[in-house]
Design a protein around this motif. Structure first.
Motif, PDB file in Angstrom:
ATOM      1  N   TYR A 165      -8.144   0.072 -18.891  1.00  0.00           N
ATOM      2  CA  TYR A 165      -8.882  -0.463 -17.748  1.00  0.00           C
ATOM      3  C   TYR A 165      -7.918  -0.557 -16.574  1.00  0.00           C
ATOM      4  CZ  TYR A 165     -12.465  -1.363 -21.100  1.00  0.00           C
ATOM      5  OH  TYR A 165     -13.423  -1.186 -22.070  1.00  0.00           O
ATOM      6  N   HIS A 166      -8.250   0.171 -15.535  1.00  0.00           N
ATOM      7  CA  HIS A 166      -7.428   0.232 -14.329  1.00  0.00           C
ATOM      8  C   HIS A 166      -8.205  -0.504 -13.241  1.00  0.00           C
ATOM      9  CE1 HIS A 166      -5.602   3.060 -11.042  1.00  0.00           C
ATOM     10  NE2 HIS A 166      -5.047   1.869 -11.020  1.00  0.00           N
ATOM     11  N   LEU A 167      -7.693  -1.657 -12.840  1.00  0.00           N
ATOM     12  CA  LEU A 167      -8.383  -2.498 -11.870  1.00  0.00           C
ATOM     13  C   LEU A 167      -7.574  -2.591 -10.590  1.00  0.00           C
ATOM     14  CD1 LEU A 167      -8.685  -3.970 -14.927  1.00  0.00           C
ATOM     15  CD2 LEU A 167     -10.378  -5.174 -13.592  1.00  0.00           C
ATOM     16  N   LEU A 182       0.842  -1.191   0.000  1.00  0.00           N
ATOM     17  CA  LEU A 182       0.000   0.000   0.000  1.00  0.00           C
ATOM     18  C   LEU A 182       0.887   1.254   0.000  1.00  0.00           C
ATOM     19  CD1 LEU A 182      -3.075   0.422   0.108  1.00  0.00           C
ATOM     20  CD2 LEU A 182      -2.869   0.671   2.568  1.00  0.00           C
ATOM     21  N   GLY A 183       0.631   2.176  -0.921  1.00  0.00           N
ATOM     22  CA  GLY A 183       1.392   3.420  -0.989  1.00  0.00           C
ATOM     23  C   GLY A 183       2.725   3.315  -1.711  1.00  0.00           C
ATOM     24  N   SER A 184       2.945   2.208  -2.396  1.00  0.00           N
ATOM     25  CA  SER A 184       4.255   2.017  -3.040  1.00  0.00           C
ATOM     26  C   SER A 184       4.399   2.771  -4.360  1.00  0.00           C
ATOM     27  CB  SER A 184       4.535   0.527  -3.258  1.00  0.00           C
ATOM     28  OG  SER A 184       3.577  -0.039  -4.122  1.00  0.00           O
ATOM     29  N   GLY A 185       3.284   3.122  -5.004  1.00  0.00           N
ATOM     30  CA  GLY A 185       3.376   3.875  -6.255  1.00  0.00           C
ATOM     31  C   GLY A 185       2.735   3.187  -7.448  1.00  0.00           C
ATOM     32  N   LYS A 186       1.921   2.171  -7.183  1.00  0.00           N
ATOM     33  CA  LYS A 186       1.265   1.463  -8.284  1.00  0.00           C
ATOM     34  C   LYS A 186       0.378   2.405  -9.098  1.00  0.00           C
ATOM     35  CE  LYS A 186      -0.477  -1.568  -5.423  1.00  0.00           C
ATOM     36  NZ  LYS A 186       0.163  -1.120  -4.177  1.00  0.00           N
ATOM     37  N   THR A 187      -0.400   3.236  -8.421  1.00  0.00           N
ATOM     38  CA  THR A 187      -1.276   4.172  -9.126  1.00  0.00           C
ATOM     39  C   THR A 187      -0.461   5.227  -9.874  1.00  0.00           C
ATOM     40  OG1 THR A 187      -3.057   3.781  -7.540  1.00  0.00           O
ATOM     41  CG2 THR A 187      -3.205   5.789  -8.868  1.00  0.00           C
ATOM     42  N   GLU A 188       0.663   5.647  -9.326  1.00  0.00           N
ATOM     43  CA  GLU A 188       1.531   6.598 -10.028  1.00  0.00           C
ATOM     44  C   GLU A 188       2.053   5.982 -11.320  1.00  0.00           C
ATOM     45  OE1 GLU A 188       1.853   9.773  -9.352  1.00  0.00           O
ATOM     46  OE2 GLU A 188       0.648   9.542  -7.537  1.00  0.00           O
ATOM     47  N   GLN A 200      -7.497  11.788 -14.428  1.00  0.00           N
ATOM     48  CA  GLN A 200      -8.612  10.846 -14.338  1.00  0.00           C
ATOM     49  C   GLN A 200      -8.203   9.538 -13.668  1.00  0.00           C
ATOM     50  OE1 GLN A 200      -9.475  11.093 -18.678  1.00  0.00           O
ATOM     51  NE2 GLN A 200     -11.565  11.475 -17.984  1.00  0.00           N
ATOM     52  N   ILE A 201      -6.918   9.359 -13.453  1.00  0.00           N
ATOM     53  CA  ILE A 201      -6.425   8.136 -12.812  1.00  0.00           C
ATOM     54  C   ILE A 201      -6.342   8.366 -11.308  1.00  0.00           C
ATOM     55  CG2 ILE A 201      -4.500   6.516 -12.625  1.00  0.00           C
ATOM     56  CD1 ILE A 201      -5.909   6.344 -15.304  1.00  0.00           C
ATOM     57  N   ARG A 202      -7.151   7.615 -10.611  1.00  0.00           N
ATOM     58  CA  ARG A 202      -7.137   7.632  -9.140  1.00  0.00           C
ATOM     59  C   ARG A 202      -7.104   6.187  -8.688  1.00  0.00           C
ATOM     60  NH1 ARG A 202     -11.035  11.135 -10.747  1.00  0.00           N
ATOM     61  NH2 ARG A 202     -10.612  13.325 -10.384  1.00  0.00           N
ATOM     62  N   SER A 203      -6.641   5.982  -7.496  1.00  0.00           N
ATOM     63  CA  SER A 203      -6.656   4.620  -6.988  1.00  0.00           C
ATOM     64  C   SER A 203      -8.105   4.148  -6.947  1.00  0.00           C
ATOM     65  CB  SER A 203      -6.045   4.566  -5.592  1.00  0.00           C
ATOM     66  OG  SER A 203      -6.021   3.234  -5.148  1.00  0.00           O
ATOM     67  N   PRO A 204      -8.420   3.105  -7.732  1.00  0.00           N
ATOM     68  CA  PRO A 204      -9.820   2.673  -7.799  1.00  0.00           C
ATOM     69  C   PRO A 204     -10.204   1.689  -6.701  1.00  0.00           C
ATOM     70  CG  PRO A 204      -8.540   1.450  -9.384  1.00  0.00           C
ATOM     71  CD  PRO A 204      -7.587   2.407  -8.685  1.00  0.00           C
TER      72      PRO A 204
END
Length: 156
Positions: A79-81, A38-44, A59-63
């Protein structure tokens, strides 16, 4: 390949450079399997993928609470899952249904899976057998508050 980034922006830039490399390969399906705490930078990293494909990265946020978010432009569907809050059985069902629906579309389709460890080997094997695809494993390790070690492994 092993990389070290020093900020979220560096992580995005790394993703952009990797995507630009794959744009030249002319593949129809791209799968990014993202691993990291958690918080490692996957969404970045996903924001960088989106930027490289000409999407608005805002438009990219942690989903995490949505499980899936979808973006479309003229050339790509993204698709961001995020499987953080779901179990393997549920993540497999979601992904199986999505793949069944999307593999016949003419656009290039990019899938980014956060918490990819929640996918079963059965689904991973299914994905590995999809023709005209690129599979990329992205493992992110936190070194300090801003620095990350990122291991990228291309499977196809």
């Amino acid at each position: 390949m092993l990389y070290v980034t020093n900020s979220p922006l560096d992580t995005q830039k790394l993703a952009i450079s990797i995507v630009k490399k794959y744009l030249k390969k002319n593949k129809k399906y791209w799968f990014f399997f993202l691993y990291g705490e958690l918080g490692s930078g996957k969404t970045e990293f996903v924001k960088g993928v989106a930027k490289a494909l000409k999407f608005d990265d805002s438009q990219i946020r942690s989903p995490t609470f949505l499980v899936i978010s979808e973006l479309k432009n003229k050339k790509f569907e993204l698709y961001h899952l995020d499987f953080y809050r779901v179990d393997e059985k549920f993540s497999d069902r979601i992904l199986h249904d999505l793949l069944e629906e999307k593999l016949y579309i003419k656009k290039n389709i990019v899938f980014c899976f956060e918490w990819a460890e929640k996918l079963s080997n059965k689904i991973k094997n299914l994905i590995e057998n999809i023709n005209s695809s690129v599979l990329v494993s992205v493992k992110i390790k936190i070194l300090n508050s801003t620095k990350r070690k990122i291991y990228i492994d291309e499977k196809k």
